[in-house]
Design an enzyme around this catalytic site. Structure first.
Site, PDB file in Angstrom:
ATOM      1  N   LYS A  94       0.824  -1.221   0.000  1.00  0.00           N
ATOM      2  CA  LYS A  94       0.000   0.000   0.000  1.00  0.00           C
ATOM      3  C   LYS A  94       0.853   1.264   0.000  1.00  0.00           C
ATOM      4  CE  LYS A  94      -3.853  -2.290   0.160  1.00  0.00           C
ATOM      5  NZ  LYS A  94      -4.646  -2.419  -1.073  1.00  0.00           N
ATOM      6  N   LYS A 133       0.882   5.359  -4.843  1.00  0.00           N
ATOM      7  CA  LYS A 133       1.394   4.003  -5.126  1.00  0.00           C
ATOM      8  C   LYS A 133       2.056   3.946  -6.505  1.00  0.00           C
ATOM      9  CE  LYS A 133      -2.375   2.237  -2.437  1.00  0.00           C
ATOM     10  NZ  LYS A 133      -3.798   2.058  -2.659  1.00  0.00           N
ATOM     11  N   GLU A 154      -6.756  -1.801 -10.016  1.00  0.00           N
ATOM     12  CA  GLU A 154      -7.873  -1.620 -10.954  1.00  0.00           C
ATOM     13  C   GLU A 154      -8.551  -0.278 -10.689  1.00  0.00           C
ATOM     14  OE1 GLU A 154     -10.387  -5.034 -10.092  1.00  0.00           O
ATOM     15  OE2 GLU A 154      -9.957  -5.834 -12.077  1.00  0.00           O
TER      16      GLU A 154
HETATM   17  C1  LIG Z   1      -7.081  -7.164  -9.768  1.00  0.00           C
HETATM   18  C2  LIG Z   1      -6.778  -6.421  -8.489  1.00  0.00           C
HETATM   19  C3  LIG Z   1      -7.009  -5.061  -8.423  1.00  0.00           C
HETATM   20  C4  LIG Z   1      -6.685  -4.349  -7.254  1.00  0.00           C
HETATM   21  N1  LIG Z   1      -6.823  -2.988  -7.240  1.00  0.00           N
HETATM   22  C5  LIG Z   1      -6.335  -2.287  -6.165  1.00  0.00           C
HETATM   23  C6  LIG Z   1      -6.311  -0.871  -6.167  1.00  0.00           C
HETATM   24  O1  LIG Z   1      -6.742  -0.206  -7.121  1.00  0.00           O
HETATM   25  N2  LIG Z   1      -5.782  -0.255  -5.086  1.00  0.00           N
HETATM   26  C7  LIG Z   1      -5.292  -0.936  -4.005  1.00  0.00           C
HETATM   27  O2  LIG Z   1      -4.807  -0.319  -3.056  1.00  0.00           O
HETATM   28  N3  LIG Z   1      -5.322  -2.286  -3.970  1.00  0.00           N
HETATM   29  C8  LIG Z   1      -5.816  -2.979  -5.011  1.00  0.00           C
HETATM   30  N4  LIG Z   1      -5.824  -4.348  -4.998  1.00  0.00           N
HETATM   31  C9  LIG Z   1      -5.363  -5.039  -3.769  1.00  0.00           C
HETATM   32  C10 LIG Z   1      -6.519  -5.759  -3.068  1.00  0.00           C
HETATM   33  O3  LIG Z   1      -7.446  -4.844  -2.588  1.00  0.00           O
HETATM   34  C11 LIG Z   1      -5.928  -6.604  -1.941  1.00  0.00           C
HETATM   35  O4  LIG Z   1      -5.011  -7.514  -2.493  1.00  0.00           O
HETATM   36  C12 LIG Z   1      -6.996  -7.378  -1.187  1.00  0.00           C
HETATM   37  O5  LIG Z   1      -7.814  -6.478  -0.497  1.00  0.00           O
HETATM   38  C13 LIG Z   1      -6.403  -8.377  -0.212  1.00  0.00           C
HETATM   39  O6  LIG Z   1      -5.528  -7.748   0.656  1.00  0.00           O
HETATM   40  P1  LIG Z   1      -4.046  -8.321   0.877  1.00  0.00           P
HETATM   41  O7  LIG Z   1      -3.389  -8.298  -0.475  1.00  0.00           O
HETATM   42  O8  LIG Z   1      -3.422  -7.356   1.838  1.00  0.00           O
HETATM   43  O9  LIG Z   1      -4.164  -9.675   1.455  1.00  0.00           O
HETATM   44  C14 LIG Z   1      -6.160  -5.051  -6.128  1.00  0.00           C
HETATM   45  C15 LIG Z   1      -5.961  -6.433  -6.212  1.00  0.00           C
HETATM   46  C16 LIG Z   1      -6.255  -7.115  -7.376  1.00  0.00           C
HETATM   47  C17 LIG Z   1      -5.993  -8.601  -7.449  1.00  0.00           C
END
Ligand SMILES: Cc1cc2nc3c(=O)[nH]c(=O)nc-3n(C[C@H](O)[C@H](O)[C@H](O)COP(=O)(O)O)c2cc1C
Length: 215
Positions: free
Chosen positions: A14, A71, A162
């Site tokens: 993050k 980010k 995304e």
């Molecule tokens: C396809 C995809 C799109 C995502 N888009 C964002 C985003 O725009 N901003 C962000 O901070 N995290 C984003 N994430 C991270 C997810 O929110 C995060 O991986 C999920 O909430 C699980 O949390 P963790 O990775 O800490 O376990 C994205 C993850 C994926 C797989």
């Protein structure tokens, strides 16, 4: 690669440490890996815009909301994973010529048979299922997933996003003029553990019984 460690700690980052660059040798390895990504019928319906200069990262970040902007701005590099919005005439032929040049076929008959599979499959997606664009985007998602894993294997932190307005990114980089659309942003760098609110949070996933059926 320590899979167990990555499973426990492999959260998407993050917050990135500012001004810490991924060594060029590591970037090169990742670009090689990305180029080697697999796609159905080897269609490679993608393009990767790699923003490494601060000005380029800022150009992406300026289109984003305050949650995602840093980010990109503070990452070492950010890649726009783009997908073809339609498969341009001649694309499959270009792929096939490269396959031939790379020595994929023992005989001309094998080459011709494979090319028929490629063209008929694309025809099927375009005209029967009418989902060619969405199918191509699925290929891009697969490439992004494998790429994130590869980066983790090199000890590089990733944030996949995304959360952006495609029309703004597409306009900023002239993607639509090239019949491309932005699918995902993938930032890479090194996590700032103090600024990353998620760093000390446990992973949260549904229980095994919800997610798996073992037969
Ligand atoms: C396809 C995809 C799109 C995502 N888009 C964002 C985003 O725009 N901003 C962000 O901070 N995290 C984003 N994430 C991270 C997810 O929110 C995060 O991986 C999920 O909430 C699980 O949390 P963790 O990775 O800490 O376990 C994205 C993850 C994926 C797989």
């Amino acid at each position: 690669m320590d899979l167990q460690a990555i499973s426990k700690t492999g959260h998407f980052t993050k917050a990135f440490k500012e001004n810490v660059e991924i060594p060029q040798a590591e970037v090169n390895k990742l670009m090689d890996f990305l180029r080697s990504s697999a796609s159905s019928v080897n269609a490679q319906p993608w393009h990767f815009v790699v923003a490494a200069k601060q000005e380029s990262k800022n150009r992406i970040a300026d289109t984003l909301n305050p949650f995602n902007g840093p980010k990109v701005r503070n990452a070492s590099i950010c890649i726009i994973f783009c997908t073809m919005m339609d498969m341009p005439a001649g694309h499959l032929e270009k792929v096939h010529e490269k396959e031939k040049a790379d020595g994929r076929f023992a005989t001309d008959a094998i080459a011709a048979g494979w090319h028929e599979i490629q063209t008929s499959f694309i025809r099927f997606r375009r005209y029967d299922l009418k989902d060619l664009t969405s199918w191509m985007e699925k290929q891009t998602y697969l490439a992004a997933g494998a790429f994130a894993m590869a980066a983790a294997g090199l000890g590089i932190d990733v944030c996949m996003m995304e959360g952006f307005e495609a029309k703004l990114i597409d306009a900023a980089f002239g993607l639509r003029e090239k019949s491309l659309g932005s699918t995902l942003l993938v930032s890479l760098g090194y996590r700032d553990e103090e600024k990353d609110f998620a760093f000390n949070l446990p992973k949260s996933r549904l229980p095994v019984e919800d997610l798996f059926t073992f037969l």
